[in-house]
Design a protein around this motif. Structure first.
Motif, PDB file in Angstrom:
ATOM      1  N   ALA A   1       0.844  -1.202   0.000  1.00  0.00           N
ATOM      2  CA  ALA A   1       0.000   0.000   0.000  1.00  0.00           C
ATOM      3  C   ALA A   1       0.881   1.254   0.000  1.00  0.00           C
ATOM      4  N   VAL A   2       1.953   1.217   0.787  1.00  0.00           N
ATOM      5  CA  VAL A   2       2.893   2.361   0.827  1.00  0.00           C
ATOM      6  C   VAL A   2       3.456   2.606  -0.571  1.00  0.00           C
ATOM      7  N   GLN A   3       3.832   1.539  -1.240  1.00  0.00           N
ATOM      8  CA  GLN A   3       4.393   1.657  -2.589  1.00  0.00           C
ATOM      9  C   GLN A   3       3.360   2.248  -3.554  1.00  0.00           C
ATOM     10  N   ARG A   4       2.121   1.733  -3.486  1.00  0.00           N
ATOM     11  CA  ARG A   4       1.082   2.186  -4.420  1.00  0.00           C
ATOM     12  C   ARG A   4       0.738   3.659  -4.164  1.00  0.00           C
ATOM     13  N   ILE A   5       0.592   4.040  -2.892  1.00  0.00           N
ATOM     14  CA  ILE A   5       0.205   5.418  -2.547  1.00  0.00           C
ATOM     15  C   ILE A   5       1.284   6.405  -3.011  1.00  0.00           C
TER      16      ILE A   5
ATOM     17  N   GLY B   1       7.821   6.573  -1.159  1.00  0.00           N
ATOM     18  CA  GLY B   1       7.513   5.928   0.119  1.00  0.00           C
ATOM     19  C   GLY B   1       8.317   4.640   0.207  1.00  0.00           C
ATOM     20  N   THR B   2       8.867   4.373   1.370  1.00  0.00           N
ATOM     21  CA  THR B   2       9.756   3.221   1.530  1.00  0.00           C
ATOM     22  C   THR B   2       9.490   2.554   2.871  1.00  0.00           C
ATOM     23  N   VAL B   3       9.378   1.240   2.852  1.00  0.00           N
ATOM     24  CA  VAL B   3       9.332   0.502   4.112  1.00  0.00           C
ATOM     25  C   VAL B   3      10.717  -0.087   4.348  1.00  0.00           C
TER      26      VAL B   3
ATOM     27  N   VAL C   1       5.434  -2.599  10.771  1.00  0.00           N
ATOM     28  CA  VAL C   1       5.901  -2.062   9.482  1.00  0.00           C
ATOM     29  C   VAL C   1       6.503  -0.686   9.777  1.00  0.00           C
ATOM     30  N   THR C   2       7.788  -0.502   9.449  1.00  0.00           N
ATOM     31  CA  THR C   2       8.454   0.778   9.736  1.00  0.00           C
ATOM     32  C   THR C   2       8.820   1.436   8.414  1.00  0.00           C
ATOM     33  N   GLY C   3       8.343   2.647   8.205  1.00  0.00           N
ATOM     34  CA  GLY C   3       8.586   3.264   6.897  1.00  0.00           C
ATOM     35  C   GLY C   3       8.600   4.775   6.929  1.00  0.00           C
ATOM     36  N   GLU C   4       8.687   5.357   5.740  1.00  0.00           N
ATOM     37  CA  GLU C   4       8.699   6.814   5.604  1.00  0.00           C
ATOM     38  C   GLU C   4       8.106   7.212   4.261  1.00  0.00           C
TER      39      GLU C   4
ATOM     40  N   ARG D   1       1.111  15.484   3.722  1.00  0.00           N
ATOM     41  CA  ARG D   1      -0.187  15.308   4.395  1.00  0.00           C
ATOM     42  C   ARG D   1      -1.081  14.364   3.601  1.00  0.00           C
ATOM     43  N   ALA D   2      -1.089  14.536   2.265  1.00  0.00           N
ATOM     44  CA  ALA D   2      -1.958  13.692   1.421  1.00  0.00           C
ATOM     45  C   ALA D   2      -1.531  12.230   1.522  1.00  0.00           C
ATOM     46  N   LEU D   3      -0.227  11.976   1.546  1.00  0.00           N
ATOM     47  CA  LEU D   3       0.269  10.601   1.662  1.00  0.00           C
ATOM     48  C   LEU D   3      -0.184   9.984   2.990  1.00  0.00           C
ATOM     49  N   ALA D   4      -0.071  10.788   4.056  1.00  0.00           N
ATOM     50  CA  ALA D   4      -0.451  10.286   5.384  1.00  0.00           C
ATOM     51  C   ALA D   4      -1.940   9.965   5.428  1.00  0.00           C
ATOM     52  N   GLU D   5      -2.746  10.866   4.842  1.00  0.00           N
ATOM     53  CA  GLU D   5      -4.200  10.637   4.859  1.00  0.00           C
ATOM     54  C   GLU D   5      -4.549   9.375   4.092  1.00  0.00           C
ATOM     55  N   GLU D   6      -3.878   9.164   2.975  1.00  0.00           N
ATOM     56  CA  GLU D   6      -4.198   7.970   2.175  1.00  0.00           C
ATOM     57  C   GLU D   6      -3.834   6.689   2.904  1.00  0.00           C
ATOM     58  N   LEU D   7      -2.687   6.708   3.580  1.00  0.00           N
ATOM     59  CA  LEU D   7      -2.312   5.492   4.309  1.00  0.00           C
ATOM     60  C   LEU D   7      -3.303   5.248   5.447  1.00  0.00           C
ATOM     61  N   GLU D   8      -3.662   6.329   6.148  1.00  0.00           N
ATOM     62  CA  GLU D   8      -4.620   6.170   7.251  1.00  0.00           C
ATOM     63  C   GLU D   8      -5.936   5.601   6.753  1.00  0.00           C
TER      64      GLU D   8
END
Ligand code: GLV
Ligand code: MN
Ligand code: MN
Length: 448
Positions: free
Chosen positions: A283-287, A296-298, A317-320, A330-337
């Motif tokens: 999901a991190v990769q897709r977002i 985005g990287t885990v 899962v530890t990532g950035e 902010r948009a990336l964070a909202e999508e992951l949430e």
């Protein structure tokens, strides 16, 4: 992988050159005014020497922050600063700082720096080129008897690359006054805090407040660095001037599942934390791939039950995420949430997402960048303006002073790997631009 193929050549003598027309090593003709030539053989020797101070238990050219090799390397850097005529001191978190007085004692300092620590398994150029380039500025001024009006302050920042405690830019944060208690108390998996790590290297993190610099004493911050990406090479450009540096948000996702027998529990009734964690990695990769200039990287997907005959009841899962803009972060964070409940529903798990530190993107100073573009032109090179997806000490320094960065190409865009490579001619070009930029800031930069 390119071999370590540079050989030591005795340094030539530094000279002032004045010539209406100069032919450069790359064959181009340029109109130049007065320029100071770097002694690139010395930079080469420094790269060679630091490449011997590496941790043999790790791959690549590893000199991680506060390790034995890092302490030794920065001791050598301090010696080189002193040999260049700088007065040195090491602050409470290990920043190595060298100063060269200007002719006007009240004038604010021009700061030039980078870092000499590496990521585990890293290369020989990231940060190191900027530290050696900065010392070469001082050496070149000394060789040519050139006195600046401003103080020249050179820094080898402590532990730019971060640590198992998850804190990057340690030294520059301390100088900017942003290395807080929460950073110093962050722990690694074995419970060792960042404060412990710094103390064990012989420094005094409890005195972190003494590291802070006053912005009134600073005229500008300049950093030479390898690009670490493919843009300059793809564009056939020899010099980059950075417009902005990425912002970074770190997170970890704790996934709780149910421990069950791996042989007898049907696939459609499992609550497998590892599978939900793996889905979160993708999901991190897709977002990140869907955003513009976002990545985005885990870095880790860990579990407490690494057995194949037990279904995992926990995964982390530890990532950035990185973006050039705060809105992008902010948009990336909202999508992951928004994705987490869907992942939990699919895997019958319960997850909680925690955000670590967010470093906002940093904008490099427009006027200072113009000075650097002009300095490049003075020494015969056209500069390309570009964004940095890697973070740098300039992010912290930009909070104290107008900041600017000079990039030189990275072969194949590779970095944070043993194959990281920058040609000596590219480094020489970067140091020449850095010297000229310091001279131009000294004579003509009034600040933005
Ligand atoms: C450091 O090089 C980073 O970009 O994390
Ligand atoms: Mn770096
Ligand atoms: Mn790096």
């Amino acid at each position: 992988m390119p071999g370590w193929r540079w050989s030591w050549t005795p340094p030539g003598t530094g000279t002032w050159s004045w010539s209406p027309s100069t032919t450069w090593a790359d064959g181009r003709e340029g109109q130049v005014s007065a320029t100071i030539e770097p002694e690139i053989g010395w930079v080469q020797e420094g790269l060679d020497h630091l490449a011997t101070l590496v941790d043999p238990s790790l791959p690549g050219w590893s000199r991680t922050g506060f390790s034995v090799q890092d302490v030794e390397g920065r001791h050598w850097v301090a010696q080189q600063m002193r040999a260049a005529g700088l007065s040195t001191h090491v602050d409470a978190v290990g920043n190595v700082i060298g100063t060269f007085e200007g002719t006007a004692p009240a004038a604010p300092a021009i700061v030039v720096g980078s870092h000499s620590d590496t990521v585990p398994g890293g290369g020989r150029f990231d940060g190191i080129v900027g530290v050696l380039g900065a010392i070469e500025v001082a050496r070149a001024l000394r060789r040519t008897g050139t006195r600046l009006t401003h103080e020249l302050r050179i820094v080898d920042f402590a532990n730019e690359e971060g640590n198992p405690q998850g804190v990057k830019l340690v030294g520059s944060r301390a100088i900017a006054g942003t290395l807080g208690h929460d950073h110093l108390q962050a722990t690694d998996e074995g419970g060792v805090s960042l404060a412990d790590l710094i103390s064990r290297a012989g420094h005094s993190p409890e005195k972190v407040h003494t590291c802070r610099w006053d912005r009134a004493g600073l005229a500008a911050y300049l950093e030479l660095h390898i690009e670490q990406g493919p843009v300059l090479e793809r564009n056939g450009a020899g010099i980059g001037v950075v417009t902005r540096v990425c912002g970074i948000s770190t997170f970890h996702l704790d996934v709780h599942g149910r421990r069950d027998h791996a042989g007898t529990t049907p696939m459609d009734t499992r609550s497998d934390a590892m599978c939900c964690g793996a889905a979160a990695v993708l999901a991190v990769q897709r977002i990140a791939a869907a955003g513009s200039d976002t990545v985005g990287t885990v870095g880790a997907l860990t579990t407490t039950s690494p057995l194949t005959n037990v279904i995992s009841n926990f995964a982390r899962v530890t990532g950035e995420f990185r973006s050039p803009h705060m809105a992008g972060l902010r948009a990336l964070a909202e999508e992951l949430e928004a994705d987490i409940p869907r992942l939990d529903a699919a895997h019958r798990t319960t997850s909680s997402l925690s955000w670590g530190h967010t470093d906002p993107p940093a904008v490099m100073d427009r006027h200072l960048s113009d000075v650097v573009v002009g300095a490049a032109a003075t020494v015969g090179h056209e500069a390309v303006r570009l964004y940095s997806g890697a973070t740098h000490d300039s992010v912290q320094m930009s909070q104290l002073a107008p900041a600017g960065m000079i990039f030189v190409p990275s072969a194949g865009g590779r970095s944070h790997c043993p194959e990281e490579w920058t040609e000596l001619t590219d480094i020489e070009r970067g140091v020449r631009v850095l010297i000229q930029a310091v001279l131009d800031v000294d004579t003509g930069f009034a600040g933005s």
